[in-house]
Scaffold this motif. Structure first.
Motif, PDB file in Angstrom:
ATOM      1  N   ALA A   1      24.912  -9.705  -3.160  1.00 49.56           N
ATOM      2  CA  ALA A   1      24.914  -9.713  -4.553  1.00 49.56           C
ATOM      3  C   ALA A   1      23.588  -8.736  -4.859  1.00 49.56           C
ATOM      4  N   ALA A   2      22.519  -8.758  -4.103  1.00 49.86           N
ATOM      5  CA  ALA A   2      21.557  -8.085  -4.524  1.00 49.86           C
ATOM      6  C   ALA A   2      21.594  -6.426  -4.231  1.00 49.86           C
ATOM      7  N   MET A   3      22.186  -6.465  -3.063  1.00 49.90           N
ATOM      8  CA  MET A   3      22.464  -5.174  -2.275  1.00 49.90           C
ATOM      9  C   MET A   3      23.503  -4.316  -2.962  1.00 49.90           C
ATOM     10  N   ALA A   4      24.430  -4.933  -3.714  1.00 46.36           N
ATOM     11  CA  ALA A   4      25.736  -4.071  -4.060  1.00 46.36           C
ATOM     12  C   ALA A   4      25.560  -3.554  -5.638  1.00 46.36           C
TER      13      ALA A   4
ATOM     14  N   GLN B   1      16.543  -2.560  -4.594  1.00 46.13           N
ATOM     15  CA  GLN B   1      17.321  -3.561  -5.278  1.00 46.13           C
ATOM     16  C   GLN B   1      16.860  -4.891  -4.774  1.00 46.13           C
ATOM     17  N   LEU B   2      16.788  -4.877  -3.384  1.00 45.45           N
ATOM     18  CA  LEU B   2      16.348  -6.178  -2.802  1.00 45.45           C
ATOM     19  C   LEU B   2      15.029  -6.727  -3.350  1.00 45.45           C
ATOM     20  N   TRP B   3      13.868  -5.591  -3.546  1.00 45.78           N
ATOM     21  CA  TRP B   3      12.439  -5.915  -3.658  1.00 45.78           C
ATOM     22  C   TRP B   3      12.423  -6.216  -5.201  1.00 45.78           C
ATOM     23  N   GLN B   4      13.412  -5.576  -5.952  1.00 48.30           N
ATOM     24  CA  GLN B   4      13.439  -5.747  -7.469  1.00 48.30           C
ATOM     25  C   GLN B   4      13.828  -7.539  -7.506  1.00 48.30           C
ATOM     26  N   ALA B   5      14.760  -7.938  -6.585  1.00 52.55           N
ATOM     27  CA  ALA B   5      15.016  -9.307  -6.729  1.00 52.55           C
ATOM     28  C   ALA B   5      14.020 -10.102  -6.053  1.00 52.55           C
TER      29      ALA B   5
ATOM     30  N   ALA C   1       5.976 -18.307 -12.626  1.00 58.03           N
ATOM     31  CA  ALA C   1       6.091 -17.811 -13.854  1.00 58.03           C
ATOM     32  C   ALA C   1       7.473 -18.771 -14.765  1.00 58.03           C
ATOM     33  N   GLY C   2       8.491 -18.864 -13.975  1.00 60.29           N
ATOM     34  CA  GLY C   2       9.669 -19.218 -14.533  1.00 60.29           C
ATOM     35  C   GLY C   2      10.941 -18.966 -13.506  1.00 60.29           C
ATOM     36  N   PRO C   3      12.319 -18.912 -14.127  1.00 63.19           N
ATOM     37  CA  PRO C   3      13.328 -18.518 -13.242  1.00 63.19           C
ATOM     38  C   PRO C   3      13.315 -17.216 -12.765  1.00 63.19           C
ATOM     39  N   ALA C   4      13.589 -17.106 -11.197  1.00 58.62           N
ATOM     40  CA  ALA C   4      13.687 -16.031 -10.591  1.00 58.62           C
ATOM     41  C   ALA C   4      14.908 -15.803  -9.946  1.00 58.62           C
ATOM     42  N   PRO C   5      15.185 -14.564  -9.320  1.00 53.47           N
ATOM     43  CA  PRO C   5      16.376 -14.390  -8.617  1.00 53.47           C
ATOM     44  C   PRO C   5      16.370 -14.907  -7.297  1.00 53.47           C
ATOM     45  N   SER C   6      17.656 -15.185  -6.686  1.00 49.25           N
ATOM     46  CA  SER C   6      17.628 -15.998  -5.515  1.00 49.25           C
ATOM     47  C   SER C   6      17.018 -15.663  -4.430  1.00 49.25           C
ATOM     48  N   LEU C   7      16.846 -14.131  -4.312  1.00 47.34           N
ATOM     49  CA  LEU C   7      16.065 -13.866  -3.165  1.00 47.34           C
ATOM     50  C   LEU C   7      14.488 -13.727  -3.324  1.00 47.34           C
TER      51      LEU C   7
ATOM     52  N   MET D   1       3.806  -8.684  -0.852  1.00 50.57           N
ATOM     53  CA  MET D   1       5.128  -9.188  -1.829  1.00 50.57           C
ATOM     54  C   MET D   1       5.233 -10.682  -1.792  1.00 50.57           C
ATOM     55  N   ALA D   2       4.801 -11.485  -0.802  1.00 48.82           N
ATOM     56  CA  ALA D   2       5.166 -12.756  -1.109  1.00 48.82           C
ATOM     57  C   ALA D   2       4.127 -13.431  -1.984  1.00 48.82           C
ATOM     58  N   ALA D   3       2.896 -12.815  -2.096  1.00 47.28           N
ATOM     59  CA  ALA D   3       2.173 -13.513  -3.104  1.00 47.28           C
ATOM     60  C   ALA D   3       2.592 -13.276  -4.544  1.00 47.28           C
ATOM     61  N   ALA D   4       3.261 -11.775  -4.605  1.00 46.50           N
ATOM     62  CA  ALA D   4       4.005 -11.383  -6.101  1.00 46.50           C
ATOM     63  C   ALA D   4       5.082 -12.443  -6.146  1.00 46.50           C
ATOM     64  N   ALA D   5       5.928 -12.736  -4.996  1.00 47.78           N
ATOM     65  CA  ALA D   5       6.941 -13.506  -5.259  1.00 47.78           C
ATOM     66  C   ALA D   5       6.562 -15.023  -5.677  1.00 47.78           C
ATOM     67  N   ASP D   6       5.389 -15.400  -5.121  1.00 50.66           N
ATOM     68  CA  ASP D   6       4.720 -16.930  -5.418  1.00 50.66           C
ATOM     69  C   ASP D   6       4.607 -16.741  -7.065  1.00 50.66           C
ATOM     70  N   ALA D   7       3.965 -15.703  -7.485  1.00 49.73           N
ATOM     71  CA  ALA D   7       3.441 -15.757  -8.801  1.00 49.73           C
ATOM     72  C   ALA D   7       4.736 -15.504  -9.772  1.00 49.73           C
ATOM     73  N   ARG D   8       6.066 -14.791  -9.408  1.00 47.90           N
ATOM     74  CA  ARG D   8       6.994 -14.948 -10.320  1.00 47.90           C
ATOM     75  C   ARG D   8       7.809 -16.290 -10.267  1.00 47.90           C
ATOM     76  N   LEU D   9       7.789 -16.816  -8.935  1.00 43.39           N
ATOM     77  CA  LEU D   9       8.379 -18.117  -9.072  1.00 43.39           C
ATOM     78  C   LEU D   9       7.584 -19.169 -10.060  1.00 43.39           C
TER      79      LEU D   9
END
Lengths: 494, 95
Positions: A231-234, A108-112, A63-69, A53-61
């Protein structure tokens, strides 16, 4: 500073500046977790999944704007169903259960972009205030009394979440709160814990304890971090008909630090006989801080407060007895070994006697009793009427212009593990005395660390808000947090 | 109201939790103590008060009456202690 000790807001900035990667952040948390076995906070570590999941997050970051989490490592209370990862509500009866689905809040947290480190210890089925009813054994508070190595409870039921956040094993965690299970452990460990308005977060995929009281919420090291997590949970969820179909505001943007003109109520019924002097002092100091920030502090009355605990201990076990009827040894989890000639009733009875711990058995039987023919009106219906009166108390003060209510979070600081072993169950229930009214009325409330007692243990204050006004509540909590200046962290002994 | 041993036995049966005969007096005493605590509620005047049935006054959402899920026998049975031929398996129910 080590990466795992960062706040979510700091890590968010660092990830975007390129100071470190999500992979490094997750590795730091996994390392801290591996070295913290003595805290017994994490009960299932999902290291491989976390690294992916961390590797995927690095790729997303990248690639451009990413959610806060995005890239933020979190711990998840064992009450949340997480796909393919053991989720057993700290109960023997769910041993081996691997959900084929994901709870809405965690999805929702993982989507963020958040990273799941693993599952966190708790009281069995969230029934307890000390984490001692867990089938994994208790989580241990990272805080100790000065000059004393006796292990203390991190509180309950979200005790593992509180211990993990306080000890820096994760940057934030999910909890659930039925009678105080987020706020009491947050107060015992010097962190922030928010119980949102009933219906703000979906309950789908979270193991049910008392459906009209349960609510998911964030646990974090700062008010801002709690706002980011919430914000991400609600949000509304078609899978939970009690989740409210109302928009989720920008909670973080609400943290203006400006509470001038706000009216804060101090309920006289929360002044309990025998309350420790340190808590009484902290409460007065908290009121002074809010006053100094421009709020008006007024005395208010919530006359039915003292009936909240007995009403809760009718309603919660009644709902639990119904919710926990599903654990029958047929569809998932534990099934007892049967003797020759045993039929299906013996299977149910043996399975449930073996699978449930003593506190859960006690509450299921109590709930069965108060719902049984002849007693339904005397106990359950009467408790629901008292619940109406408790909610009306709050509606009355809010209608009179009160924006938030300030109370202590707990009647004491963290107590030693085992201290309540011989006590009557009712004595343990008294831990919820300041928190349980909020669940009965469905209100949002937050515990904020505000000081230390004479033994060097953290104490929390609670702010209670109007329904759906989490944004304003968080703003008040942020002001209180800044004014209290609580920065203490437990000295590392584990 | 105090719970006697017969009531404790009955409640355990209704809850489908096996309690050994020797443990019933202890259970009865424990439940009685908790009930005594609940009886504080008798001091509240609830005349004319409606019981709270919904935490937030709201109308439940409705959706189209259509099938939205299904065809997932495998995942449904995956956690079963015992499954056979696509069903949950339990001890004999009908003689």
């Amino acid at each position: 500073m080590t990466l795992n000790a960062l706040t979510i807001a700091e890590a968010r900035a660092g990830l975007r500046r390129g100071d470190f990667t999500a992979a490094e952040l997750t590795a730091a948390c996994l390392e801290a977790t591996a070295a913290a076995g003595a805290l017994n906070a994490f009960v299932h570590v999902a290291g491989e999944r976390a690294r992916a999941m961390a590797a995927a997050a690095d790729a997303r970051l990248a690639a451009g704007p990413a959610p806060s989490l995005c890239g933020i490592p979190l711990g998840i209370k064992d009450l949340y169903c997480t796909e393919g990862v053991p989720s057993q509500a700290a109960s023997r009866i769910l041993a081996g259960f691997r959900p084929p689905y994901e709870s809405t809040v965690t999805r929702q947290l993982w989507q963020a972009g958040a990273v799941m480190l693993g599952k966190l210890n708790m009281d069995e089925f969230a029934m307890g205030s000390s984490n001692e009813t867990s089938c994994y054994g208790p989580a241990v508070n990272p805080w100790r009394r000065q000059g004393d190595s006796a292990p203390l409870t991190p509180g309950g039921s979200s005790g593992g979440s509180a211990a993990a956040v306080a000890a820096g094993l994760c940057l934030g965690a999910t909890g659930t709160d039925t009678g105080g299970s987020i706020r009491q452990p947050a107060a015992f460990t010097g962190i922030v814990g928010l119980k949102p308005t009933y219906g703000r977060c979906s309950r789908w995929g979270i193991v049910a304890f008392a459906s009209s009281l349960d609510q998911a919420g964030p646990m974090a090291r700062t008010v801002r971090d709690a706002a980011i997590l919430l914000a991400a949970m609600a949000g509304p969820d078609p899978f939970d008909s009690t989740s409210a179909d109302i928009p989720v505001p920008d909670f973080e943007a609400a943290l203006t630090g400006d509470i001038r003109g706000s009216r804060i109520g101090i309920p006289r019924e929360y002044r309990m006989p025998g309350m420790p002097a340190a808590i009484e002092r902290l409460w007065a100091e908290g009121a002074a801080m809010l006053r100094a920030a421009g709020a008006t502090v007024v005395d208010i009355s919530l006359p039915h407060t003292r009936f909240a605990l007995p009403a809760y201990y009718v309603i919660a076990p009644a709902e639990a007895s119904s919710n926990l009827a599903r654990y029958d040894g047929v569809r998932y989890g534990h099934r007892a070994r049967l003797g020759a000639g045993d039929g299906i009733v013996e299977m149910y009875e043996k399975t449930r006697a073996e699978g449930f711990g003593p506190e859960v058995r006690r509450r299921v039987m109590l709930g069965t009793y108060v719902l049984s023919a002849g007693f339904y009106d005397a106990y359950y219906n009467r408790a629901r009427k008292v619940r109406t009166l408790i909610r009306r108390d709050f509606e009355t003060v809010f209608a009179a212009g009160i924006d938030a209510i300030l109370t202590p979070a707990t009647p004491s600081a963290a107590f030693p593990l085992g201290a309540m072993e011989k006590a009557d169950p009712v004595e343990m229930y008294l831990n919820d005395v300041f928190t349980v009214t909020v669940n009965l009325a469905g209100l949002p409330a937050i515990a904020v660390p505000a000081g230390l007692d004479g033994d060097g243990l953290p104490l929390g204050l609670q702010l209670i808000g109007q329904p759906w006004q989490e944004a304003a509540l968080l703003n008040h909590a942020d002001v209180l947090e800044s004014a209290a200046g609580f920065v203490s962290r437990p000295a590392k002994w584990w | 109201m105090a719970i006697d041993i017969d009531t404790a036995r009955k409640v355990a049966g209704l809850a489908r939790i096996r309690v050994e005969e020797a443990a019933l007096p202890g259970l009865a005493a424990e439940l009685s103590r908790i009930l005594a605590f609940m009886e504080e509620l008798n001091a509240v005047d609830v005349a004319g008060v409606e019981p709270m049935v919904s935490v937030t006054p709201m109308r439940l959402r409705r959706r189209a009456d259509v099938v939205t899920d299904g065809d997932c026998q495998g995942p449904v049975l995956a956690n079963a202690p015992e499954a056979a031929e696509g069903f949950f398996a339990v001890p004999r129910v009908v003689e």
